[in-house]
Enzyme design. Sequence first.
Site, PDB file in Angstrom:
ATOM      1  N   SER A 241     -14.413  16.806 -36.385  1.00 29.43           N
ATOM      2  CA  SER A 241     -13.929  18.103 -35.404  1.00 29.43           C
ATOM      3  C   SER A 241     -15.132  19.092 -35.315  1.00 29.43           C
ATOM      4  CB  SER A 241     -12.758  18.649 -35.892  1.00 29.43           C
ATOM      5  OG  SER A 241     -12.944  19.245 -37.077  1.00 29.43           O
ATOM      6  N   LYS A 242     -14.989  19.989 -34.535  1.00 30.77           N
ATOM      7  CA  LYS A 242     -16.084  21.141 -34.218  1.00 30.77           C
ATOM      8  C   LYS A 242     -16.486  21.804 -35.561  1.00 30.77           C
ATOM      9  CE  LYS A 242     -15.577  22.079 -29.408  1.00 30.77           C
ATOM     10  NZ  LYS A 242     -15.422  23.182 -28.367  1.00 30.77           N
ATOM     11  N   ARG A 243     -15.319  21.842 -36.508  1.00 25.06           N
ATOM     12  CA  ARG A 243     -15.624  22.476 -37.854  1.00 25.06           C
ATOM     13  C   ARG A 243     -16.456  21.931 -38.559  1.00 25.06           C
ATOM     14  NH1 ARG A 243     -12.340  20.868 -42.026  1.00 25.06           N
ATOM     15  NH2 ARG A 243     -10.816  19.430 -41.616  1.00 25.06           N
ATOM     16  N   HIS A 244     -16.648  20.276 -38.422  1.00 26.03           N
ATOM     17  CA  HIS A 244     -17.509  19.526 -39.322  1.00 26.03           C
ATOM     18  C   HIS A 244     -18.874  19.575 -38.561  1.00 26.03           C
ATOM     19  CE1 HIS A 244     -13.573  17.689 -40.077  1.00 26.03           C
ATOM     20  NE2 HIS A 244     -14.036  17.831 -41.546  1.00 26.03           N
ATOM     21  N   GLY A 245     -18.998  20.056 -37.659  1.00 25.53           N
ATOM     22  CA  GLY A 245     -20.471  19.788 -36.767  1.00 25.53           C
ATOM     23  C   GLY A 245     -20.475  19.012 -35.565  1.00 25.53           C
TER      24      GLY A 245
END
Length: 462
Positions: A241-245
């Site tokens: 997801s976005k939090r992982h990059g």
Amino acid sequence: MSQVVVRFAPSPTGYLHIGGARTALFNWLFARHHKGKFLLRIEDTDRARSTPDAVGAIFESLRWLGLDWDEEPVFQFARADRHTEVARQLLAEGKAYYCYCSPEELEQMREEAKVKGLPPRYNGLWRDRDPSEAPHGVAPVIRFKAPQTGETVIEDHVQGTVRLDNTQLDDMVLLRADGTPTYMLSVVVDDHDMGITHIIRGDDHLTNAFRQKHLYLATGWNIPEFAHIPLIHGADGAKLSKRHGALGAEHYRDMGFLPEAMRNYLLRLGWGHGDEEIISTEQAIEWFDLPAIGRSPARFDLAKLTHLNAHYIRQRPNHELVELISPWLPSQSSTEGLKRIEKGMNGLKERAKTLIELAESSLFYFHVLEKDEKALKFCESTHQALVSKVCEKLKELENFTHDPISETIKVTAEENNIKLGDLAQPLRVALTGRTVSPSLFEIIEVLGKEETLKRLAQFIKG
């Protein structure tokens, strides 16, 4: 084997995310390895969410990644008439049928399946009914007659032999009540008409492959070979997801990553060649094939990508790097400053992990930077006195190159009974405004005699 033809088929509802970029790369490498074709199809049937800006962003990201396609892109929505034609042909051949179910009836079917602990699905209510029983004024959908017995087997290049009991298949919709074709139909028709021989895509499409295989069989078309690649997860093993990059490819460009680093990194997300980590694009084309794709989800690791990026920055010619970092340099960059950066690039690029870091570390070649807290510790009168002694000796130096400069500074340190480092730090601060930089002797040579003496004089004045 006939000529390999593969396709990358993104939906233009947003940026080209990392998973999509890797799928595009694997298709591109497979085509280039087999001297085949890499085609691009824009699946823009979701008219509400598909935008020209998103299409442009996908094209731009693919170009930045260096993934060139071989023919004009195909736009799926523009082919709706062709998709409709195939649905009506299946209807005429008795391989599809009109379904007049109301939304309420379909909802009831879903609820009944839920009560029985079964997946929600259509129960075939209109499969064998006479159309004369159709309710008045209801626009029907066209459904495909899926097999109801036996099993469907797919020989997948990544997943191996995969089986599905045909009782799990329901009669999917081919044409909606408003006459628009569904994704499942459009994909099969387009892949056939484009001559696709191999479908390489994420394993979230594996269940679609079972349904699509029966459409190929019903139309009498050749079935492409399948390769369903595992999805990418975050470093914690959760779905990316976005939090992982999980940003768009263009975001990594804007963060200062090089396309060759991104290609190398994405290649190693789920594919391997022995213990090789640094793999050039030329080697990747030579080595890439489907059997080396792993079955386990790959894990995205920004630190590894950054490490690879640092390697590829060091490999780039200096003049190219000056051009690449230009977006992060002052808009009115002096020609003299740019020349200095290119001349001093060897020292600069050894330390940089991204183009942004490289640009920021080069700014002192334009002017002395405003001193931070660490640098101010080396601006005392004792430091100014030492710098003054070096300045006097450098004024007398005729051969203003690395070795004579180095020797002059070392001699000054010895004459004043101090360590070289105790003299180098105030000199570094005087010339750059920072306590960390490339080699001091290299900086002085790059700045040249006039600029060096000017900066030292300003420092001595305080």
